[in-house]
Scaffold this motif. Sequence first.
Motif, short mmCIF file in Angstrom:
data_model
loop_
_atom_site.label_atom_id
_atom_site.label_comp_id
_atom_site.label_asym_id
_atom_site.label_seq_id
_atom_site.Cartn_x
_atom_site.Cartn_y
_atom_site.Cartn_z
N ALA A 150 0.85 -1.19 0.00
CA ALA A 150 0.00 0.00 0.00
C ALA A 150 0.88 1.24 0.00
CB ALA A 150 -0.91 -0.01 1.22
N GLY A 151 0.58 2.19 -0.88
CA GLY A 151 1.36 3.41 -0.96
C GLY A 151 2.59 3.31 -1.83
N SER A 152 2.73 2.20 -2.56
CA SER A 152 3.91 2.01 -3.40
C SER A 152 3.58 2.27 -4.87
CB SER A 152 4.46 0.59 -3.27
OG SER A 152 3.57 -0.35 -3.86
N GLY A 153 4.62 2.54 -5.66
CA GLY A 153 4.45 2.68 -7.10
C GLY A 153 4.09 1.36 -7.76
N VAL A 154 4.53 0.25 -7.17
CA VAL A 154 4.18 -1.07 -7.70
C VAL A 154 2.66 -1.23 -7.72
CG1 VAL A 154 4.44 -3.56 -7.43
CG2 VAL A 154 6.32 -2.05 -6.80
N GLN A 155 2.03 -0.80 -6.65
CA GLN A 155 0.57 -0.92 -6.56
C GLN A 155 -0.11 -0.10 -7.65
OE1 GLN A 155 -1.56 0.67 -3.02
NE2 GLN A 155 -2.18 -1.44 -2.69
N VAL A 156 0.46 1.05 -7.99
CA VAL A 156 -0.11 1.90 -9.04
C VAL A 156 -0.07 1.18 -10.39
CG1 VAL A 156 0.16 4.04 -10.35
CG2 VAL A 156 0.43 4.07 -7.86
N VAL A 157 1.09 0.67 -10.77
CA VAL A 157 1.20 0.04 -12.09
C VAL A 157 0.44 -1.28 -12.14
CG1 VAL A 157 3.37 -1.22 -11.72
CG2 VAL A 157 2.80 -0.39 -14.00
N THR A 158 0.40 -2.02 -11.02
CA THR A 158 -0.39 -3.26 -10.98
C THR A 158 -1.86 -2.97 -11.23
OG1 THR A 158 1.14 -4.27 -9.40
CG2 THR A 158 -1.07 -5.20 -9.53
N GLU A 159 -2.39 -2.00 -10.50
CA GLU A 159 -3.80 -1.65 -10.66
C GLU A 159 -4.11 -1.26 -12.10
OE1 GLU A 159 -7.73 -0.62 -10.22
OE2 GLU A 159 -6.48 -1.72 -8.78
N ARG A 160 -3.19 -0.54 -12.74
CA ARG A 160 -3.45 -0.07 -14.10
C ARG A 160 -3.38 -1.21 -15.12
NH1 ARG A 160 -0.61 5.98 -13.71
NH2 ARG A 160 -2.28 6.79 -12.37
N VAL A 161 -2.45 -2.13 -14.93
CA VAL A 161 -2.39 -3.28 -15.83
C VAL A 161 -3.65 -4.13 -15.68
CG1 VAL A 161 -1.21 -5.47 -16.28
CG2 VAL A 161 0.13 -3.38 -15.96
N LEU A 162 -4.05 -4.40 -14.45
CA LEU A 162 -5.24 -5.21 -14.22
C LEU A 162 -6.49 -4.51 -14.75
CD1 LEU A 162 -4.50 -6.61 -10.65
CD2 LEU A 162 -4.30 -7.81 -12.85
N ARG A 163 -6.55 -3.19 -14.60
CA ARG A 163 -7.70 -2.44 -15.14
C ARG A 163 -7.74 -2.55 -16.66
NH1 ARG A 163 -8.36 3.67 -13.22
NH2 ARG A 163 -8.36 2.55 -11.24
N ALA A 164 -6.56 -2.41 -17.29
CA ALA A 164 -6.52 -2.53 -18.75
C ALA A 164 -6.94 -3.91 -19.22
CB ALA A 164 -5.11 -2.20 -19.26
N ALA A 165 -6.67 -4.92 -18.39
CA ALA A 165 -7.04 -6.30 -18.73
C ALA A 165 -8.48 -6.64 -18.33
CB ALA A 165 -6.08 -7.27 -18.05
N GLY A 166 -9.19 -5.68 -17.72
CA GLY A 166 -10.55 -5.94 -17.27
C GLY A 166 -10.63 -6.78 -16.02
N LEU A 167 -9.57 -6.76 -15.20
CA LEU A 167 -9.50 -7.63 -14.02
C LEU A 167 -9.42 -6.85 -12.72
CD1 LEU A 167 -6.92 -10.28 -15.27
CD2 LEU A 167 -9.41 -10.34 -15.44
N SER A 168 -9.79 -5.56 -12.76
CA SER A 168 -9.69 -4.73 -11.58
C SER A 168 -11.06 -4.45 -11.02
CB SER A 168 -9.00 -3.40 -11.94
OG SER A 168 -9.10 -2.48 -10.87
N GLY A 169 -11.12 -4.20 -9.72
CA GLY A 169 -12.37 -3.79 -9.11
C GLY A 169 -12.77 -2.39 -9.53
N ALA A 170 -11.80 -1.61 -10.09
CA ALA A 170 -12.11 -0.29 -10.61
C ALA A 170 -12.85 -0.44 -11.93
CB ALA A 170 -10.81 0.48 -10.80
N PRO A 171 -13.45 0.65 -12.47
CA PRO A 171 -14.15 0.55 -13.76
C PRO A 171 -13.28 -0.09 -14.81
CG PRO A 171 -14.52 2.69 -12.74
CD PRO A 171 -13.50 1.99 -11.89
N ALA A 172 -13.79 -1.11 -15.46
CA ALA A 172 -12.98 -1.91 -16.37
C ALA A 172 -12.96 -1.31 -17.77
CB ALA A 172 -13.55 -3.33 -16.43
N SER A 173 -11.98 -1.74 -18.55
CA SER A 173 -11.81 -1.23 -19.91
C SER A 173 -12.50 -2.11 -20.94
CB SER A 173 -10.32 -1.12 -20.24
OG SER A 173 -9.72 -2.39 -20.13
N THR A 174 -13.15 -3.19 -20.50
CA THR A 174 -13.85 -4.08 -21.42
C THR A 174 -15.32 -4.12 -21.04
OG1 THR A 174 -13.34 -5.97 -20.01
CG2 THR A 174 -11.80 -5.50 -21.78
#
Length: 329
Positions: A150-174
């Motif tokens: 939590a609070g790391s840059g790793v968490q930022v890029v992980t969340e963005r990759v998963l979002r781009a793949a449609g695998l994030s709890g955030a609004p998905a790209s698919t």
Amino acid sequence: MTSAEVTRRRAMGAGLGALAGALAGCSGASGPVLRLRLATGPEGGPYNAFGQALAQAVAASGHRIEIVPVSTAASVNNLRKLDDGSVELALAMADAAVDAVLGREPFPRPTPVTALARVYVNYTHLVVAADGPVRSVKELAGRPVAAGAAGSGVQVVTERVLRAAGLSGAPASTPAPAPAADERPLGLAASVSALREGSVDALFWSGGVPTPALAALARELPLRFLPLDDYVGPLRERYAPVYTAVTLPAGVYGLTEPVGTIGVGNYLMARADVPQDAVRDLLRVVFDRWRDLLREVTAGARLEPRFAISTGEVPLHPGAVAHYRSVYG
């Protein structure tokens, strides 16, 4: 040429006469030692290693500066500490730094921070057990994933990759996303332990190559490093051109062939109120001792001025502008 580049060139060319007077009394002058706290990262991690090496190099330089490394959760945490004044210097990944400057989530408003240099590039690692069930990002759907502290840059890029793949709890790209990955907020040491024990099916990490903890894991457990280069374009389009295509080379971690992945720069940053002469002295040390600073962080990296000033939307500190202008023209 982007508006940021135009602004940077104007800044590099303007106001140097005024800066010269302010910078005239430099490192050789007598006076109190200036103590600068540097937000790094977790103990044992690459930011912490860089910070310790920088503190030693500055201490040996004769400049009247003391660098005090502060262990933190890394990038996002570091930028918040810069903003609240609990540190004067920080290391941060470029994507988190741009978010801070623009006031983009997780930052509630624009943060007035500056860059001194882009010092090296992080390589995003997506690591799974070679005999495990995961062969691609899409197969992380519904699976436990070590997603960075939590609070790391790793968490930022992980969340963005998963979002781009449609695998994030955030609004998905698919339009019809798969079940979200089960993101676990784990730092590198805990991520390595969890993958070894089988309590996660994959870990994300963003760091130099080789990262010692992953190299050690690869010697005891057959690993697979999954390609992420297909996500560079979507991330650049949605967030910023701080994301680049890079390659984990054959031979590292026992890889038999290269693996394409996502590169993200790391910035040495400062509050805007850090004195300009101190910034110039600090950058002299960074460029004189870059081999020592990067030895424990990333193999084969070089620090060059044209690379160092490439900080995109993040403005250079006026002292950094003056340094690069006076030394490199």
